[in-house]
Design an enzyme around this catalytic site. Structure first.
Site, PDB file in Angstrom:
ATOM      1  N   ASP A 191      15.457 -13.007 -28.944  1.00 29.65           N
ATOM      2  CA  ASP A 191      15.122 -11.591 -28.629  1.00 29.65           C
ATOM      3  C   ASP A 191      13.759 -11.555 -27.635  1.00 29.65           C
ATOM      4  OD1 ASP A 191      15.157  -8.909 -28.497  1.00 29.65           O
ATOM      5  OD2 ASP A 191      14.757  -8.581 -30.935  1.00 29.65           O
TER       6      ASP A 191
ATOM      7  N   LYS B 206       0.818  -1.401  -0.037  1.00 29.03           N
ATOM      8  CA  LYS B 206       0.094  -0.102   0.024  1.00 29.03           C
ATOM      9  C   LYS B 206       0.799   1.410   0.143  1.00 29.03           C
ATOM     10  CE  LYS B 206      -2.403   0.515   3.781  1.00 29.03           C
ATOM     11  NZ  LYS B 206      -3.203  -0.007   4.873  1.00 29.03           N
TER      12      LYS B 206
HETATM   13  C1  1AE Z   1      18.660  -4.295 -21.300  1.00 29.02           C
HETATM   14  C2  1AE Z   1      18.001  -5.293 -22.553  1.00 29.02           C
HETATM   15  C3  1AE Z   1      18.944  -5.328 -23.632  1.00 29.02           C
HETATM   16  C4  1AE Z   1      18.057  -6.164 -24.813  1.00 29.02           C
HETATM   17  O1  1AE Z   1      17.568  -6.981 -24.602  1.00 29.02           O
HETATM   18  C5  1AE Z   1      18.552  -5.892 -26.195  1.00 29.02           C
HETATM   19  O2  1AE Z   1      17.703  -6.790 -26.956  1.00 29.02           O
HETATM   20  C6  1AE Z   1      19.648  -5.181 -26.532  1.00 29.02           C
HETATM   21  O3  1AE Z   1      19.939  -5.183 -27.983  1.00 29.02           O
HETATM   22  P1  1AE Z   1      21.154  -4.203 -28.401  1.00 29.02           P
HETATM   23  O4  1AE Z   1      22.515  -4.760 -28.139  1.00 29.02           O
HETATM   24  O5  1AE Z   1      20.980  -2.887 -27.946  1.00 29.02           O
HETATM   25  O6  1AE Z   1      20.962  -4.169 -29.845  1.00 29.02           O
END
Ligand code: 1AE
Length: 404
Positions: free
Chosen positions: A169, A92
């Site tokens: 990704d 809270k």
């Molecule tokens: C903080 C997470 C970074 C990430 O997931 C990511 O896909 C980075 O990609 P680039 O190295 O900036 O292309």
């Protein structure tokens, strides 16, 4: 009595911080303490929160007056899980004005309920057979809409670049073209083919996605298909979901925690939860073997002290569980490698997406450039010197700049 101590930074130009702290200590534990009859008060005593310390900073302009307040919560009040902990210390009150949770000191007794990472730094290194240098991770990019053959081709280019880990990704979800089992089996087959050539082992962290009720089953199917690591968007699901996965005896591979959503929680000086608690302590406690977070130097940044505080939470002995591997990320390119190693030492993963695929000579060269930057830094050779004999590194430095 065992208790957990939470530290808050509270901003307010007028308030009596002692009254405010007492109202939190009482309100978040026994509720309406003063209105209770004496007998009830006595029976509630063991549940009552206690103000441990208040440091007031009077500030010098409107909006700058704050106090750092430490409050102890008896362990007896909450069950041994992160949801109960967070609701107790920052439920809270997280909505009550300009207040930020900056630190948590957890009792030994509370910590015994958390097995932590199954692999941690040492376990991940053992799987890869690499013990004496930072690890290198590459991120699949532009994969939404790719079919299996295209995905395989991108995997092979990354693997040939000499990386130790490849991760999906975080925005690649279940999809008809490359569902998780298909993705895992084609990537692991490609990894085996590349290993024949390079002799290098590789972990592929496939993204676990979809409804919470189906995650375990999906993880087991991925492992059956050969998955040797998982990626997980922890904050959109909750720490307890990570803990369920990481402590499951049948989930026998390391888990990399992605920080997606963290920017909604830690960056404000006035609200939310500090980065070391959010991305350090709680990720490790919930069992993340590797933890991604923005670095101080790339495209998405956070202040260096905060970054090093995350590192300390992941590396320190105080939680009594395996150490998690820090993965400072976002906009990382080879020219940043000396700074990463200076700040994190060798127990770190250098992680890049654009900094690998965006190399002018291609993805494989992008990986090579990072390998060369790591080699140079480990030998204490300036990148610019090493680059004279290494074309991939030279091109990367020409493209993105070098060490400072
Ligand atoms: C903080 C997470 C970074 C990430 O997931 C990511 O896909 C980075 O990609 P680039 O190295 O900036 O292309």
């Amino acid at each position: 009595m065992n208790r957990c101590i939470a530290t808050y930074r509270i901003y307010d130009d007028q308030v009596d911080f002692h009254k405010k702290a007492t109202s939190i200590a009482v309100g978040m534990t026994v509720g309406s303490w003063t209105e209770l009859p004496q007998t009830k008060r006595e029976s509630m005593q063991k549940h009552l929160g206690e103000v441990v310390d208040i440091q007031v900073n009077e500030g010098w302009e409107p909006g700058s007056r704050y106090a750092d307040v430490r409050i102890a919560y008896p362990d007896v009040n909450f069950s041994r899980d992160i949801p109960a902990l967070l609701v107790t210390v920052f439920g809270k009150i997280s909505m009550d004005g300009r207040i930020k949770l900056t630190d948590l000191e957890l009792s030994k007794d509370f910590l015994t309920s958390f097995p932590g990472p199954k692999f941690g730094i040492d376990g991940v290194r053992t799987l890869l057979g690499v013990h004496d240098r930072p690890l290198l991770m590459s991120i699949f990019k532009s994969v939404i809409g790719l079919n299996a053959d295209e995905l395989r081709a991108q995997f092979i280019r990354q693997a040939l670049g000499g990386v130790d880990l490849i991760k999906d990704d975080e925005i690649l979800f279940e999809n008809d073209l490359t569902p998780i089992e298909k993705r895992v089996s084609l990537c692991m087959q490609a990894a085996a083919e590349v290993e024949q050539k390079t002799g290098k082992k590789l972990l592929y962290a496939t993204n676990l996605t979809g409804r919470t009720s189906q995650l375990r089953e999906q993880a087991l199917r991925a492992i059956d298909a050969g998955a040797n690591a998982l990626l997980f968007n922890v904050l959109s699901y909750g720490y307890d979901v990570l803990q369920e996965l990481s402590s499951d005896p049948e989930i026998t591979v390391p888990i990399a925690a992605h920080p997606a959503l963290a920017g909604a929680i830690y960056p404000s000086p006035h609200y939310g939860i500090s980065a070391p608690v959010l991305l350090g302590q709680l990720m490790r406690l919930a069992g993340a073997d590797l933890v991604l977070f923005p670095s101080p130097y790339g495209s998405v940044t956070m202040p260096r002290e905060e970054n090093l505080a995350i590192r300390d939470e992941l590396h320190s002995a105080k939680l009594g569980v395996a150490r998690s591997m820090p993965v400072p990320s976002a906009g990382i390119h080879p020219g940043l490698v000396p700074r990463i190693i200076r700040d994190f030492g060798t127990d770190v993963v250098v992680n890049a997406g654009g900094g690998i695929h965006g190399h002018p000579m291609g993805t494989e060269a992008g990986g090579n450039a990072f390998v060369q930057a790591i080699e140079a830094t480990m030998k204490s050779v300036p990148l610019a010197d090493y680059a004279q004999e290494h074309e991939e590194l030279r091109t990367a430095l020409d493209t993105w700049g070098g060490e400072v």
